[in-house]
Design a protein around this motif. Sequence first.
Motif, PDB file in Angstrom:
ATOM      1  N   MET A 152       5.333 -70.278  -0.620  1.00 55.23           N
ATOM      2  CA  MET A 152       6.104 -70.995  -0.241  1.00 55.23           C
ATOM      3  C   MET A 152       5.877 -72.766  -0.733  1.00 55.23           C
ATOM      4  SD  MET A 152       6.989 -72.061   3.882  1.00 55.23           S
ATOM      5  CE  MET A 152       5.749 -73.107   4.532  1.00 55.23           C
ATOM      6  N   THR A 153       7.585 -73.788  -1.298  1.00 52.93           N
ATOM      7  CA  THR A 153       7.209 -74.655  -1.474  1.00 52.93           C
ATOM      8  C   THR A 153       8.075 -75.034  -0.859  1.00 52.93           C
ATOM      9  OG1 THR A 153       7.675 -74.057  -3.579  1.00 52.93           O
ATOM     10  CG2 THR A 153       8.337 -75.852  -3.533  1.00 52.93           C
ATOM     11  N   VAL A 154       6.643 -76.841   0.072  1.00 50.93           N
ATOM     12  CA  VAL A 154       6.660 -77.635   0.424  1.00 50.93           C
ATOM     13  C   VAL A 154       8.349 -78.311   0.388  1.00 50.93           C
ATOM     14  CG1 VAL A 154       5.671 -79.743  -0.805  1.00 50.93           C
ATOM     15  CG2 VAL A 154       5.996 -79.515   1.138  1.00 50.93           C
ATOM     16  N   GLN A 155       9.133 -79.243   1.496  1.00 50.05           N
ATOM     17  CA  GLN A 155      10.613 -79.577   1.045  1.00 50.05           C
ATOM     18  C   GLN A 155       9.383 -80.932   1.278  1.00 50.05           C
ATOM     19  OE1 GLN A 155      14.155 -79.174  -0.048  1.00 50.05           O
ATOM     20  NE2 GLN A 155      13.891 -81.456  -0.091  1.00 50.05           N
ATOM     21  N   VAL A 156       9.811 -82.051   0.806  1.00 47.65           N
ATOM     22  CA  VAL A 156       9.569 -83.380   0.882  1.00 47.65           C
ATOM     23  C   VAL A 156      10.842 -84.677   0.432  1.00 47.65           C
ATOM     24  CG1 VAL A 156       8.194 -85.624  -0.135  1.00 47.65           C
ATOM     25  CG2 VAL A 156       7.059 -83.008  -0.302  1.00 47.65           C
ATOM     26  N   SER A 157      10.673 -84.819   1.275  1.00 44.85           N
ATOM     27  CA  SER A 157      11.908 -85.877   1.172  1.00 44.85           C
ATOM     28  C   SER A 157      11.666 -87.239   1.696  1.00 44.85           C
ATOM     29  CB  SER A 157      13.042 -85.798   2.913  1.00 44.85           C
ATOM     30  OG  SER A 157      13.455 -84.399   2.750  1.00 44.85           O
ATOM     31  N   PHE A 158      12.004 -88.435   1.072  1.00 48.57           N
ATOM     32  CA  PHE A 158      11.685 -89.680   1.081  1.00 48.57           C
ATOM     33  C   PHE A 158      12.133 -90.642   1.298  1.00 48.57           C
ATOM     34  CE2 PHE A 158       8.430 -88.027  -2.108  1.00 48.57           C
ATOM     35  CZ  PHE A 158       7.341 -89.270  -1.662  1.00 48.57           C
ATOM     36  N   TYR A 159      12.136 -91.606   1.746  1.00 46.00           N
ATOM     37  CA  TYR A 159      13.346 -92.905   2.617  1.00 46.00           C
ATOM     38  C   TYR A 159      12.305 -93.819   2.826  1.00 46.00           C
ATOM     39  CZ  TYR A 159      14.624 -88.462   5.279  1.00 46.00           C
ATOM     40  OH  TYR A 159      15.259 -87.320   5.519  1.00 46.00           O
ATOM     41  N   SER A 160      12.837 -94.420   1.662  1.00 53.57           N
ATOM     42  CA  SER A 160      12.728 -95.678   1.049  1.00 53.57           C
ATOM     43  C   SER A 160      13.417 -96.886   0.787  1.00 53.57           C
ATOM     44  CB  SER A 160      12.406 -95.444  -0.504  1.00 53.57           C
ATOM     45  OG  SER A 160      13.931 -96.047  -1.345  1.00 53.57           O
ATOM     46  N   ASP A 161      12.707 -98.470   1.226  1.00 52.80           N
ATOM     47  CA  ASP A 161      13.337 -99.262   1.770  1.00 52.80           C
ATOM     48  C   ASP A 161      13.214 -99.570   2.923  1.00 52.80           C
ATOM     49  OD1 ASP A 161      13.906-102.024   0.679  1.00 52.80           O
ATOM     50  OD2 ASP A 161      15.887-101.024   0.354  1.00 52.80           O
ATOM     51  N   ALA A 162      12.639 -98.699   3.561  1.00 57.27           N
ATOM     52  CA  ALA A 162      12.976 -99.118   5.182  1.00 57.27           C
ATOM     53  C   ALA A 162      12.168-100.750   5.713  1.00 57.27           C
ATOM     54  CB  ALA A 162      11.778 -97.948   6.208  1.00 57.27           C
ATOM     55  N   ALA A 163      13.019-101.597   6.453  1.00 57.06           N
ATOM     56  CA  ALA A 163      12.627-102.877   6.793  1.00 57.06           C
ATOM     57  C   ALA A 163      11.489-102.611   7.578  1.00 57.06           C
ATOM     58  CB  ALA A 163      14.075-103.436   8.008  1.00 57.06           C
ATOM     59  N   ASP A 164      11.687-101.348   8.400  1.00 55.87           N
ATOM     60  CA  ASP A 164      10.638-100.880   9.863  1.00 55.87           C
ATOM     61  C   ASP A 164      10.318-100.014   9.442  1.00 55.87           C
ATOM     62  OD1 ASP A 164       8.087-101.026  11.407  1.00 55.87           O
ATOM     63  OD2 ASP A 164      10.395-102.230  12.967  1.00 55.87           O
TER      64      ASP A 164
END
Length: 140
Positions: free
Chosen positions: A1-13
């Motif tokens: 199984m391949t991991v799904q990775v989601s990046f959430y960038s530029d979060a102020a907090d």
Amino acid sequence: MTVQVSFYSDAADPLHYACRLIRRALAAGKPVGVCVAAAEAARLDALLWSFDAAEFIPHRRWDGATPPAPGEVLLVDDAARLPHRGLLLNLCDGMPGDALAFERVLEVIGQEPERVQAGRARYRVYQQAGAKLDHFSASG
């Protein structure tokens, strides 16, 4: 199984943004673990208590001794200690332990240059490992 990775960038907090992601993950019914540095764990704990006055997000700093309750978010400083491999939300600058063994990983990246660089380094590690990657802006 391949991991799904989601990046959430530029979060102020990043911690506040993490609360939103945790709420969504719980609604999906997945076990949730959060890798957070000890220095930020107290603030995240307080935010999870007060994030939404109409909704309780069950959570605790997990010591590994007491079994987790169903639907409880576990806060740890080392993801390898989590008792599940469902969803991991990473708020640390380093690569979480056992990250590639999780079903899904969410990476929240702040705006500070050192955190952006650390996030890019983790992105490359995931990419080289063959993870499925996607990216979203947390600024909007």
